[in-house]
Structure formats: structure tokens, C-alpha cells
Design a protein around this motif. Structure first.
Motif, PDB file in Angstrom:
ATOM      1  N   ALA A  97      34.827  61.526  68.799  1.00 44.66           N
ATOM      2  CA  ALA A  97      34.213  62.717  69.403  1.00 44.66           C
ATOM      3  C   ALA A  97      33.168  63.309  68.452  1.00 44.66           C
ATOM      4  O   ALA A  97      32.102  63.775  68.879  1.00 44.66           O
ATOM      5  N   CYS A  98      33.466  63.282  67.157  1.00 48.32           N
ATOM      6  CA  CYS A  98      32.537  63.842  66.169  1.00 48.32           C
ATOM      7  C   CYS A  98      31.249  63.023  66.135  1.00 48.32           C
ATOM      8  O   CYS A  98      30.148  63.585  66.108  1.00 48.32           O
ATOM      9  N   ALA A  99      31.389  61.695  66.153  1.00 46.44           N
ATOM     10  CA  ALA A  99      30.196  60.840  66.127  1.00 46.44           C
ATOM     11  C   ALA A  99      29.326  61.141  67.353  1.00 46.44           C
ATOM     12  O   ALA A  99      28.087  61.231  67.253  1.00 46.44           O
ATOM     13  N   GLN A 100      29.961  61.314  68.504  1.00 41.78           N
ATOM     14  CA  GLN A 100      29.187  61.608  69.718  1.00 41.78           C
ATOM     15  C   GLN A 100      28.499  62.969  69.611  1.00 41.78           C
ATOM     16  O   GLN A 100      27.356  63.133  70.035  1.00 41.78           O
ATOM     17  N   SER A 111      45.170  61.091  66.219  1.00 47.03           N
ATOM     18  CA  SER A 111      44.230  62.133  66.652  1.00 47.03           C
ATOM     19  C   SER A 111      42.989  62.093  65.762  1.00 47.03           C
ATOM     20  O   SER A 111      41.896  62.471  66.172  1.00 47.03           O
ATOM     21  N   ARG A 112      43.158  61.602  64.515  1.00 50.15           N
ATOM     22  CA  ARG A 112      41.993  61.486  63.629  1.00 50.15           C
ATOM     23  C   ARG A 112      40.965  60.524  64.230  1.00 50.15           C
ATOM     24  O   ARG A 112      39.762  60.768  64.165  1.00 50.15           O
ATOM     25  N   HIS A 143      26.281  53.834  65.913  1.00 47.78           N
ATOM     26  CA  HIS A 143      27.128  52.711  66.339  1.00 47.78           C
ATOM     27  C   HIS A 143      28.512  53.218  66.751  1.00 47.78           C
ATOM     28  O   HIS A 143      29.068  52.790  67.757  1.00 47.78           O
ATOM     29  N   LEU A 144      29.031  54.133  65.973  1.00 49.37           N
ATOM     30  CA  LEU A 144      30.372  54.660  66.267  1.00 49.37           C
ATOM     31  C   LEU A 144      30.360  55.459  67.574  1.00 49.37           C
ATOM     32  O   LEU A 144      31.258  55.332  68.410  1.00 49.37           O
ATOM     33  N   ALA A 145      29.316  56.263  67.765  1.00 51.79           N
ATOM     34  CA  ALA A 145      29.230  57.089  68.970  1.00 51.79           C
ATOM     35  C   ALA A 145      29.132  56.229  70.229  1.00 51.79           C
ATOM     36  O   ALA A 145      29.671  56.578  71.279  1.00 51.79           O
ATOM     37  N   GLY A 182      37.220  67.751  64.533  1.00 55.86           N
ATOM     38  CA  GLY A 182      38.066  67.105  63.517  1.00 55.86           C
ATOM     39  C   GLY A 182      37.668  67.409  62.085  1.00 55.86           C
ATOM     40  O   GLY A 182      38.252  66.865  61.157  1.00 55.86           O
ATOM     41  N   ILE A 183      36.657  68.257  61.877  1.00 55.63           N
ATOM     42  CA  ILE A 183      36.248  68.587  60.500  1.00 55.63           C
ATOM     43  C   ILE A 183      36.653  70.025  60.188  1.00 55.63           C
ATOM     44  O   ILE A 183      36.104  70.975  60.738  1.00 55.63           O
TER      45      ILE A 183
END
Ligand code: SF4
Length: 390
Positions: free
Chosen positions: A99-102, A92-93, A72-74, A124-125
Motif C-alpha cells: 500500500a505504501c509503494a502505491q 500486515s507489514r 516495481h513494487l507498486a 505502515g510508517i
């Protein structure tokens, strides 16, 4: 007078004390605890970076309601993500979150990884966040070292080096790894270190009398916990001031004195910030270095007169390295002035208007968009004043 400290070289004992303390005195019942779902854990870890638990509590549930899974987030637009993040700061978080979800959807078929080394490859991780997600989701035996934990360990060891320097930081990571529980208990240990840093070994007034590792804490024995972590370089804060153009318009073209009656029909002029930097990707009021720059921008659009600019009380906004004074200037504009101010705006239906473009937006729509906190406060005040249509 200093007290003698026991040798802090009993990692197993250190971990056992932290685990036992966490079970009795640590934080429990937070919405992101008691789950093994790496997506939910990751979301909480990102939100909690440089943000207090009490603040995150206001956002976490709402975010999950809207984006219950990483897919859902992506699939969401970045604008939607920024709108829900609005007010949490450090935007930026939010961009990295999206971007991370994608990346999880594209590279891992929507299955959120749980292995620390894999997590670290995602946008971001960092190493500590990856370790926290791995420890909480699967009990993986990996060390965390976020800001709070750096402080606890630097004090416990009276670590003499500046952890802003890479070699010192590597050495502290080695300490963190050496102190891990030999087996099991990773969830309580990881949570315990976080809780200790947030509630006992605090930056200003550590409560050493309540600390489970006080017996062998070197900084406590030396009587100077606040001297750690050592900082050889102080961050220089900058001061900056900017003028905000708060241009408002009501579509019926009524004289300025009656425009407020337009209520929810009131439109505000917004500008999208460039994707990087302060407030990146958020909508803001058009920003100028000073009043002269604002006058020039208006004059360039043939609007030098008779704009009725009203200076509002300045707003102080503190960012990590910046004390920012924002000076809002309100002006109600006529339809022809509105047209002139639309110049350079993106297409009304374009999903991602060009950075820097100006766009008129209904106040309600603006308030549902991604706005920095001080801009939201200003617009909420305008919405309250505009009131409902007669
Ligand atoms: S004893 Fe005091 S300084 Fe040492 S870790 Fe505990 S709270 Fe921090």
C-alpha cells in the motif's frame, strides 16, 4: 550494592560516545547500509521490525531483485508480494509495504520521500521508522524510538513509567530528542542506538561492561537493568488449537495407494484468509476449530464416508499473543470428492479470490504463493514425498 552514577544530562557527550562506539564496535557491511536510497532503507526498516538481522538477510536481496524500485513494487500484485514475504511473519507489514509503494507512486510520482514528517503520512510508517529513513537517507536530525531504543533509553534514565502508556511514551520521546547529536553524525548515531539495543543492551542479559554509556547509566548504577522498561501490564498469552484439512488429489484418478506417483501433478486444497487478522491475505489449508467442525464441513459436501482422514503430528506455532496448536488431517481424494470440495472456490483465473473461497492448486504453484511458515513446511514435506513422476 549500588554504584553512584554521573548525571546523565550531557546529551552531546552521550551522542558522541554512541557515535564513536558505533564506528568501532557497531554493525557494518549489512546490505542496506552505505546507501542513501530511501526505498532500500525503508524496505530494510520494515523487514527488521520484530525480526532479526540474520532472518532479514535471507529476504532482502531477493526482494530487491524482484522489486528493484518502488514503482516495481507498486505495480506488483499483492499475491506476489506476500509470496516473497512468506516466512517473514507479521504479514500486515507486507500488505502495508504494498500500500505504501502505491501511495508513493500515486502521491509522490514514484519519488520516495525523505522528510520524516512526510514519510509518517504513508501506510505502515510510524514515527520511529520515518525518522530512521530520514536519518539514513539525508542525515536529518530526528529521533528514533523503536523497541530496542526504548529499552536502552529507559535503562539509561532508569525511567520509572510504563512506556505502553501514551504520556510516558511522550516523555521518552522527549528524552530521545534531547539526546540527539547537536550537529552531524546522525547516521552513525541512529545506527549506534539500534546496534546497542540489539547487541549490548539486550532484553535478557545486557553486557554493561561493553556499553559506551555505562558511566552514567542509572539502571546499571542501581544494579537492575532488567527492571526497565517498566511494565505494569503483562501480556496474556492465549492458547488455541485448530484442525487443518490437508486435502490432496492427483488428476489421473488413481486409487489412493498410487496417487503419490502423480508427483508434481498433485493438487492441494487451499483457502485464502480474509485480508485482516492472523495470516491475512495468505493462502492456507482450510482451518476448523476442531475435528467435529471438519467432519461437519465434509458431511455438508456429502463426504462423510469414505474419506480416509489421517491425523498427522500436531505443529506448534507461536504468534505474539498466541500459542497455536495446528492439527493437520491429511486425506487423498478421488475426482468426485475433489469436485465436491471445490464448492465455494473462487474462479480459477480470478486474481483475488474471495476470502474464504476454496481452490485446488498444484503443489508447485502453492509453494510459489504467499503461505504462512507452518503451512509451507507441511506442503514442502508433501512435495518431497510425492516426488517426481515415474
Ligand atoms: S549500561 Fe547496561 S543497562 Fe545501561 S544502557 Fe548500557 S547495557 Fe544497557
Amino acid at each position: 550494592m549500588t554504584r553512584a552514577a554521573k548525571t546523565p544530562d550531557h546529551p552531546q557527550d552521550f551522542a558522541l560516545r554512541v557515535v564513536a562506539w558505533q564506528r568501532l564496535q557497531g554493525r557494518h557491511g549489512l546490505p542496506w547500509q552505505g546507501t542513501r536510497d530511501p526505498y532500500r532503507i525503508w524496505l530494510s526498516e520494515i523487514m527488521l521490525q520484530q525480526t532479526q538481522v540474520s532472518t532479514v538477510l535471507r529476504y532482502y536481496g531477493r526482494f530487491l531483485e524482484r522489486f528493484p524500485t518502488v514503482t516495481h513494487l507498486a505495480l506488483a500484485g499483492l499475491d506476489d508480494v506476500l509470496a516473497l514475504w512468506s516466512g517473514l511473519g507479521y504479514y500486515s507489514r507486507a500488505r502495508n509495504l504494498h500500500a505504501c509503494a502505491q501511495a508513493v507512486v500515486q502521491q509522490h510520482a514514484g519519488v520516495f520521500p525523505t522528510e520524516a514528517t512526510v514519510l509518517e503520512t504513508l501506510p505502515g510508517i510510524g514515527r520511529s521508522t520515518a525518522a530512521a529513513v530520514a536519518a539514513f537517507s539525508t542525515g536529518q536530525r530526528v529521533a528514533i524510538l523503536d523497541g530496542n531504543v526504548k529499552r536502552v533509553l529507559a535503562r539509561h534514565r532508569a525511567f520509572e513509567h510504563d512506556v505502553a502508556k501514551p504520556a510516558a511514551l511522550r516523555a521518552l520521546w522527549t528524552v530521545a530528542e534531547a539526546l540527539l547529536p547537536p550537529q552531524g553524525g546522525m547516521e552513525a548515531y541512529t545506527q549506534g542506538l539500534m546496534d546497542l539495543g540489539a547487541t549490548v543492551c539486550t532484553r535478557r542479559r545486557p553486557r554493561c561492561e561493553d556499553c559506551p554509556v555505562q558511566a552514567d547509566c542509572r539502571a546499571h548504577a542501581l544494579g537492575n537493568p532488567q527492571a526497565y522498561p517498566v511494565k505494569t501490564r503483562r501480556t496474556q498469552r492465549r492458547a488455541r488449537s485448530s484442525v487443518l484439512l490437508l486435502a490432496l488429489h492427483a488428476p489421473d484418478g488413481a486409487p489412493a495407494a498410487h496417487l503419490r506417483r502423480a508427483g508434481p501433478e498433485v493438487q492441494v486444497l487451499l483457502q485464502m484468509r480474509p485480508p485482516r487478522g492472523i495470516w491475512g491475505g495468505l493462502w492456507t489449508l482450510p482451518l476448523f476449530d476442531d475435528e467435529r467442525a471438519l467432519d461437519q464441513a465434509l458431511a455438508a459436501r456429502g463426504l462423510l464416508q469414505p474419506l480416509r482422514v489421517q491425523a498427522l503430528p500436531p505443529v506448534q506455532h507461536a504468534l505474539t499473543h498466541l500459542d497455536w496448536t495446528l492439527k493437520p488431517c491429511r486425506v487423498w481424494v478421488t475426482p468426485s470428492e475433489q469436485g465436491a470440495l471445490s464448492e465455494g472456490a473462487g474462479q480459477p483465473d480470478a486474481p483475488q479470490p474471495e476470502a474464504g473461497g476454496w481452490r485446488w492448486m498444484g503443489l508447485d504453484t502453492a509453494l510459489a504463493s504467499g503461505l504462512p511458515a507452518p503451512i509451507r513446511v507441511l506442503l514442502e514435506a508433501e512435495a518431497r514425498q510425492a516426488g517426481p513422476s515415474p
